[in-house]
Design a protein around this motif. Structure first.
Motif, PDB file in Angstrom:
ATOM      1  N   ALA A 274      -1.848  -4.197   0.547  1.00 12.97           N
ATOM      2  CA  ALA A 274      -2.262  -2.831   0.865  1.00 12.97           C
ATOM      3  C   ALA A 274      -2.239  -2.545   2.364  1.00 12.97           C
ATOM      4  O   ALA A 274      -2.566  -1.426   2.785  1.00 12.97           O
ATOM      5  CB  ALA A 274      -3.673  -2.587   0.317  1.00 12.97           C
ATOM      6  N   LEU A 275      -1.853  -3.521   3.178  1.00 16.26           N
ATOM      7  CA  LEU A 275      -1.910  -3.359   4.629  1.00 16.26           C
ATOM      8  C   LEU A 275      -0.563  -3.017   5.252  1.00 16.26           C
ATOM      9  O   LEU A 275      -0.512  -2.531   6.380  1.00 16.26           O
ATOM     10  CB  LEU A 275      -2.446  -4.652   5.275  1.00 16.26           C
ATOM     11  N   VAL A 276       0.524  -3.288   4.536  1.00 17.29           N
ATOM     12  CA  VAL A 276       1.855  -2.985   5.056  1.00 17.29           C
ATOM     13  C   VAL A 276       2.272  -1.598   4.582  1.00 17.29           C
ATOM     14  O   VAL A 276       1.595  -0.956   3.780  1.00 17.29           O
ATOM     15  CB  VAL A 276       2.881  -4.044   4.598  1.00 17.29           C
ATOM     16  N   ASN A 277       3.403  -1.121   5.075  1.00 18.27           N
ATOM     17  CA  ASN A 277       3.911   0.180   4.646  1.00 18.27           C
ATOM     18  C   ASN A 277       4.213   0.185   3.156  1.00 18.27           C
ATOM     19  O   ASN A 277       4.579  -0.852   2.581  1.00 18.27           O
ATOM     20  CB  ASN A 277       5.190   0.543   5.415  1.00 18.27           C
ATOM     21  N   PRO A 278       4.090   1.328   2.480  1.00 17.19           N
ATOM     22  CA  PRO A 278       4.475   1.413   1.060  1.00 17.19           C
ATOM     23  C   PRO A 278       5.935   1.031   0.865  1.00 17.19           C
ATOM     24  O   PRO A 278       6.744   1.076   1.795  1.00 17.19           O
ATOM     25  CB  PRO A 278       4.229   2.887   0.726  1.00 17.19           C
ATOM     26  N   ALA A 279       6.271   0.653  -0.351  1.00 23.55           N
ATOM     27  CA  ALA A 279       7.654   0.302  -0.674  1.00 23.55           C
ATOM     28  C   ALA A 279       8.592   1.436  -0.300  1.00 23.55           C
ATOM     29  O   ALA A 279       8.266   2.618  -0.453  1.00 23.55           O
ATOM     30  CB  ALA A 279       7.774  -0.012  -2.161  1.00 23.55           C
TER      31      ALA A 279
END
Length: 520
Positions: free
Chosen positions: A209-214
């Motif tokens: 949940a910490l990185v950019n969305p797909a």
């Protein structure tokens, strides 16, 4: 770049967290947001580069030939030259050990791959250590700049997890270091394969949940799609790593990727060209190469040049000459009903002698023409001299997720649907058959053996084959042979301990906490 100093290793694990040896300190490197961005660039760049001065002269890793410290070139050799998909004509020290399956703990290429993974882990650890909330506040970095650094921090955890997956898959029981371990002289304890597996799994779930969305964020940066894809791959091989199968988890995370909106590139032959950065619908996470900005003799420069030789026209590949090196055994073209490529367009070969009577002769064995340094319109890549390739390398792409879903379904994953699996496989085959349905299969064709063969047809020369054969119990076993397996023309079975590589002797000597893998 702030971290453009050479990282110096003494070929020992106790030094894995040594900071660059010069007047740079963390306080200087990470003094402002720009410094963090440059440090993150170096962390990503270590996938594609061996140093900071082009192909030679300032290598990241001391004490080793820079040519044997490139990640992709070495990973590819370990995953492909050990299998039915590739042989090499050269006689560099240690290179024939791969297909002969007689490598030792002193193999320079296995050492180089090990230390490249360790180097990238070191960069990630340093970035993670210096990007805590406390460090950012201490340096007065707030707002959008701080938010971007926090994303980079999560991406650093992914890069570290990916390289620990590499270490676990290839070397079995490596030592582990994180940002919480001391810097300097330190002897890390050895981790079991199951412990590394648990760490990789927990890290990936923690950053989901910490990185950019797909499908969002800069091309070549980690996002949720990459996190899910690595989890799917991890779970697909969980039984090998831990003794406990995780087919349902493999299916779950493959489906997360599939449902995120990725789609297949329409033409299979566009996947590995100089302008393949356009394939953003299928590519999930890539190593980015540029003929001007990422010059080294590894990566896709190696995959293009080394595959060109006798009777082949280098200009068709956008290069100034072939290296007469890597090609395939007959086992790969024989996976195709029509190896000419006229029907299944995934078959990309230059047909020399199908039989390999002499591995040292490039003309013995078919050449693979999958990687090219030309665009879709036939224009050569950006390097006018034709030395270095623009072709990016997808570490994860949608097709793999389709294949994972299908295999996990056949292996009994909860929630798997055979009709859906069949649809995914036929989508790959329709693309391969140029949109025609003539290559489609029926439900009775969908077996585990078929999936292994289909992975060979779809993913060959992309660094999967060794791991796939191990999962199917066909790597060391005498029940599946290929030309020159184990150094014998007709192939032979080898000892099962070859399923993992030895930890480099240099680390065994340097760290008293390490124990060599069995039978090495």
């Amino acid at each position: 770049m702030a971290l453009a100093a050479t990282m110096v290793f003494s070929a020992c694990t106790k030094d894995l967290d040594r900071f660059p040896v010069n007047d740079l300190t963390p306080e200087k490197v990470y003094a402002n947001a720009d410094g963090y961005t440059k440090a993150a660039a170096k962390m990503y760049g270590a996938f594609a580069l061996t140093g900071n001065s082009g192909p030679a002269g300032a290598g990241d890793i001391a004490g080793i030939d820079e040519g044997t410290s490139d990640f992709l070139r070495l990973f590819w050799k370990a995953q492909e030259l050990t299998t039915d998909e590739a042989v090499v004509a050269w006689n560099d020290p240690g290179i024939q050990d791969f297909h002969n399956m007689n490598w030792s703990s002193s193999n320079p290429m296995l050492q180089g791959l090990y230390y490249r993974a360790v180097y990238q882990i070191t960069l990630a650890n340093e970035f993670i250590r210096e990007s805590t909330d406390g460090k950012l506040a201490e340096r007065g970095i707030t707002g959008a700049a701080a938010d971007n650094i926090k994303k980079f921090r999560a991406e650093a955890r992914f890069i570290r997890a990916f390289q620990y997956w590499v270490m676990m898959d290839l070397y079995g029981n490596p030592p582990m270091l994180t940002e919480n371990d001391p810097i300097g002289v330190f002897y890390p304890k050895q981790s079991t394969r199951a412990e590394v597996y648990a760490f990789v799994e927990s890290e990936l779930k923690a950053i989901e949940a910490l990185v950019n969305p797909a499908k969002q964020g800069d091309y070549g940066r980690v996002n949720q799609g990459a996190v899910w894809a690595l989890l799917a791959r991890l779970y697909l091989n969980a039984e090998v790593y831990t003794g406990t199968a995780k087919w349902t988890d493999a299916l779950t995370y493959a489906k997360k990727v599939i449902d995120a909106g990725y789609t297949l590139e329409g033409n299979y032959r566009h996947l590995m060209l100089a302008d393949n950065h356009q394939n953003t619908n299928e590519f999930i996470f890539t190593i980015n190469f540029d003929g001007i900005r990422t010059q080294n003799y590894g990566g896709t420069t190696f995959l293009v040049h080394a595959a060109v030789g006798d009777g082949m026209n280098p200009s068709e590949f956008g290069i100034n000459g072939g290296w007469f090196g890597i090609r395939t055994t007959k086992a790969l073209p024989q996976l195709f009903a029509d190896a000419s490529g006229n029907t299944d367009r995934r078959a990309q070969f230059f047909q020399n002698n199908l039989e390999i009577n002499d591995i040292s002769k490039f003309a013995d064995g078919w050449a693979v023409t999958k990687y090219r340094n030309v665009t879709r319109t036939g224009v050569q890549g950006s390097d006018a001299q034709g030395n270095f390739a623009d072709t990016d390398f997808p570490l994860f792409r949608l097709a793999e997720m389709y294949l994972i879903y299908a295999e996990a379904t056949l292996r009994g994953a909860t929630g798997g649907n055979t009709t859906t699996a069949l649809g995914y496989i036929n989508a790959l085959r329709q693309r391969a058959y140029n949109g025609a349905t003539t290559g489609n299969i029926i439900p009775a064709d969908l077996t585990l053996n078929f999936i292994l063969d289909e992975r060979g047809r779809e993913l060959y020369w992309e660094g999967f084959r060794r791991t796939d054969l191990i999962r199917y119990n066909r790597f060391t076993e005498a029940t599946y042979l290929w030309p020159w397996k184990g150094g014998v023309k007709d192939g032979r079975g080898v000892d099962a301990h070859r399923k993992i590589f030895p930890i480099p002797l240099t680390d065994i000597i340097s760290n008293p906490n390490l124990k060599q893998n069995p039978n090495y």
